[in-house]
Design a protein around this motif. Structure first.
Motif, PDB file in Angstrom:
ATOM      1  N   GLN A 101     -22.132  15.990  16.790  1.00 22.13           N
ATOM      2  CA  GLN A 101     -20.808  16.402  17.084  1.00 22.13           C
ATOM      3  C   GLN A 101     -19.577  15.514  16.962  1.00 22.13           C
ATOM      4  O   GLN A 101     -18.410  16.089  17.042  1.00 22.13           O
ATOM      5  N   LYS A 102     -19.869  14.035  17.300  1.00 21.85           N
ATOM      6  CA  LYS A 102     -19.284  13.782  17.457  1.00 21.85           C
ATOM      7  C   LYS A 102     -18.803  13.118  15.942  1.00 21.85           C
ATOM      8  O   LYS A 102     -20.759  12.005  15.326  1.00 21.85           O
ATOM      9  N   PHE A 103     -18.014  11.941  15.505  1.00 20.52           N
ATOM     10  CA  PHE A 103     -18.141  11.545  14.328  1.00 20.52           C
ATOM     11  C   PHE A 103     -18.741  10.506  14.756  1.00 20.52           C
ATOM     12  O   PHE A 103     -18.149   9.032  15.751  1.00 20.52           O
ATOM     13  N   SER A 104     -20.006  10.205  13.387  1.00 26.30           N
ATOM     14  CA  SER A 104     -20.564   8.358  13.400  1.00 26.30           C
ATOM     15  C   SER A 104     -20.624   7.032  12.997  1.00 26.30           C
ATOM     16  O   SER A 104     -20.973   6.702  12.890  1.00 26.30           O
ATOM     17  N   LEU A 105     -20.088   7.776  11.431  1.00 28.81           N
ATOM     18  CA  LEU A 105     -19.255   6.507  10.859  1.00 28.81           C
ATOM     19  C   LEU A 105     -18.576   5.215  11.385  1.00 28.81           C
ATOM     20  O   LEU A 105     -17.894   5.571  12.352  1.00 28.81           O
ATOM     21  N   TYR A 106     -18.236   4.911  10.640  1.00 30.07           N
ATOM     22  CA  TYR A 106     -17.902   3.331  10.779  1.00 30.07           C
ATOM     23  C   TYR A 106     -15.781   4.111  10.892  1.00 30.07           C
ATOM     24  O   TYR A 106     -15.200   3.852   9.357  1.00 30.07           O
ATOM     25  N   GLN A 107     -15.240   3.889  11.817  1.00 33.49           N
ATOM     26  CA  GLN A 107     -13.246   3.653  11.676  1.00 33.49           C
ATOM     27  C   GLN A 107     -12.854   3.168  11.179  1.00 33.49           C
ATOM     28  O   GLN A 107     -11.585   2.839  10.384  1.00 33.49           O
ATOM     29  N   GLY A 154      -9.923  17.511   9.639  1.00 38.13           N
ATOM     30  CA  GLY A 154     -11.321  17.660   8.794  1.00 38.13           C
ATOM     31  C   GLY A 154     -11.792  17.178   7.554  1.00 38.13           C
ATOM     32  O   GLY A 154     -12.570  17.181   6.979  1.00 38.13           O
ATOM     33  N   TRP A 155     -10.836  15.418   7.084  1.00 40.09           N
ATOM     34  CA  TRP A 155     -10.929  14.574   6.128  1.00 40.09           C
ATOM     35  C   TRP A 155     -12.691  13.917   7.140  1.00 40.09           C
ATOM     36  O   TRP A 155     -13.559  13.660   6.135  1.00 40.09           O
ATOM     37  N   LYS A 156     -12.589  13.954   8.074  1.00 37.36           N
ATOM     38  CA  LYS A 156     -13.463  12.866   8.989  1.00 37.36           C
ATOM     39  C   LYS A 156     -14.780  14.181   8.229  1.00 37.36           C
ATOM     40  O   LYS A 156     -15.841  13.348   8.331  1.00 37.36           O
ATOM     41  N   GLN A 157     -14.732  14.737   8.625  1.00 35.46           N
ATOM     42  CA  GLN A 157     -15.575  15.957   8.619  1.00 35.46           C
ATOM     43  C   GLN A 157     -16.389  16.119   7.187  1.00 35.46           C
ATOM     44  O   GLN A 157     -17.427  16.054   6.630  1.00 35.46           O
ATOM     45  N   ARG A 158     -15.241  16.074   5.943  1.00 31.78           N
ATOM     46  CA  ARG A 158     -16.161  15.782   4.724  1.00 31.78           C
ATOM     47  C   ARG A 158     -16.788  14.558   4.733  1.00 31.78           C
ATOM     48  O   ARG A 158     -17.383  14.909   3.916  1.00 31.78           O
ATOM     49  N   LEU A 159     -15.993  13.651   4.760  1.00 32.24           N
ATOM     50  CA  LEU A 159     -17.051  12.008   5.271  1.00 32.24           C
ATOM     51  C   LEU A 159     -18.044  12.011   5.735  1.00 32.24           C
ATOM     52  O   LEU A 159     -19.112  11.682   4.966  1.00 32.24           O
ATOM     53  N   ALA A 160     -18.236  12.534   6.989  1.00 28.43           N
ATOM     54  CA  ALA A 160     -19.276  12.545   7.425  1.00 28.43           C
ATOM     55  C   ALA A 160     -20.224  13.545   6.411  1.00 28.43           C
ATOM     56  O   ALA A 160     -21.345  13.638   6.500  1.00 28.43           O
ATOM     57  N   LEU A 161     -20.267  14.997   6.411  1.00 22.96           N
ATOM     58  CA  LEU A 161     -20.614  15.940   5.700  1.00 22.96           C
ATOM     59  C   LEU A 161     -21.775  14.918   4.134  1.00 22.96           C
ATOM     60  O   LEU A 161     -22.865  14.980   3.419  1.00 22.96           O
ATOM     61  N   GLY A 162     -20.142  14.305   3.799  1.00 25.43           N
ATOM     62  CA  GLY A 162     -20.840  13.505   2.411  1.00 25.43           C
ATOM     63  C   GLY A 162     -21.752  11.974   2.561  1.00 25.43           C
ATOM     64  O   GLY A 162     -22.752  12.572   1.913  1.00 25.43           O
ATOM     65  N   ALA A 163     -21.697  11.780   4.341  1.00 26.47           N
ATOM     66  CA  ALA A 163     -23.129  10.746   3.970  1.00 26.47           C
ATOM     67  C   ALA A 163     -24.768  11.623   4.422  1.00 26.47           C
ATOM     68  O   ALA A 163     -25.312  10.862   4.010  1.00 26.47           O
ATOM     69  N   CYS A 164     -24.184  12.213   5.238  1.00 27.31           N
ATOM     70  CA  CYS A 164     -25.319  13.855   5.391  1.00 27.31           C
ATOM     71  C   CYS A 164     -26.616  13.566   4.066  1.00 27.31           C
ATOM     72  O   CYS A 164     -27.213  13.855   4.049  1.00 27.31           O
TER      73      CYS A 164
END
Length: 323
Positions: A101-107, A154-164
């Motif tokens: 649920q929470k963005f977990s990559l490096y800010q 929305g862009w954080k969401q795309r990045l998180a999906l890309g990492a997944c």
């Protein structure tokens, strides 16, 4: 957005034709004496999108964490991607993409730096190319150097999906991935999820949005630790056994409070300039609304319950069971 490589796509579609990616029985988990997941059994077919619905505190996140090996159930058993959830959690985690649920990559890293870091953690060949492929697939081109901290939801969401999806998992576990994201970003996200599923990737996604639930091949509804119902949207809507009338007119909302207190009416929900009036007993419902049908400003018609009606009804039932 680019399709998956042919070899990955073919392998996923081969698996999707025969396998259950999740098959668990009688899972339970308690914290501080409170049973958060209670005797849960669930099957998810490979290559499908399984929606996971339920109110906050219903046990969805705990279930997802047990499925991917981050939590050990107190009792119960099962498999995820063919691996035992009790004894083979390391193998499961290597083949699952889990989006929290929470963005977990490096800010303080850029989009490209985050993706290259993930590629190296997984020991992938040519991390720079793999990151570039993910950037192209998810429409992140032109933003590669932007810091994650400066991205919109929305862009954080795309990045998180890309990492997944970078390590090419066989299963995605998405825990309310679009919370707080604007409608266009949510639509783009779901277009990509369906593209991934078409390539054979399996998805289990928890959500509170009814329009998102309707995009899933099947849904499961959980409340207070118990799995109450699962199936297609039509199956779940039919299973609650509601009879529904829609009341429309300029003064309809003045009736809401009166209708809510009538015996035989179990649910009144506003939708724009109309009300959905629902009951578990068709005869009792029709008797309850009969006195209000003489009002010529209001039009009544028999209608089908929608998924939100079913959702609210299931919430009401689950509250009754735990109070």
């Amino acid at each position: 957005m680019q399709p998956a490589p042919d070899d990955v796509k073919n392998e996923r579609q081969k698996n999707a034709s025969t396998d259950w990616v999740i098959e668990v029985s009688h899972l339970t988990k308690s914290f501080s004496g409170r049973r958060v997941v209670d005797d849960l059994s669930l099957q998810v077919k490979a290559g499908t999108i399984q929606g996971f619905l339920g109110p906050n505190g219903s046990g969805k996140t705990t279930t997802i964490r047990m499925l991917c090996g981050l939590l050990t159930p107190d009792s119960g058993n099962g498999t995820c991607l063919g691996f035992d959830i009790l004894t083979q959690s390391d193998q499961i985690r290597r083949r699952v993409g889990y989006m929290t649920q929470k963005f977990s990559l490096y800010q303080d890293l850029s989009i490209r730096e985050n993706l290259e870091f993930v590629a190296r953690v997984y020991g992938l060949n040519n991390p720079r190319k793999r990151a570039g492929d993910a950037i192209e697939r998810l429409g992140l081109g032109g933003r590669e150097k932007q810091l994650a901290a400066n991205l919109s939801g929305g862009w954080k969401q795309r990045l998180a999906l890309g990492a997944c999806i970078l390590p090419e998992p066989d299963l995605l576990l998405l825990d309310e991935p679009t919370a707080g994201v604007d409608p266009k970003a949510r639509r783009d996200f779901w277009s990509e999820i369906h593209a991934l599923a078409a390539d054979g990737l399996s998805v289990l996604v928890s959500t509170h949005y009814m329009d998102e639930a309707e995009r899933c091949h099947e849904i499961a509804y959980m409340a207070y630790g118990k799995l109450l119902v699962r199936g297609t949207v039509d199956d779940v809507t039919a299973s609650v056994g509601l009879t529904t009338y829609t009341a429309s007119g300029p003064t309809v909302h003045q009736l809401q409070e009166k209708l809510e207190h009538q015996p035989g009416i179990d649910l009144v929900a506003p939708f724009g300039n109309s009300l959905h009036v629902c009951g578990r007993d068709a005869n009792a419902l029709e008797a309850a609304i009969a006195p209000f049908q003489d009002n010529r400003e209001i039009t009544w018609r028999r209608s089908e319950p929608n998924l939100e009606d079913a959702f609210i009804e299931l919430m009401n039932r689950s509250k009754d069971n735990f109070t």
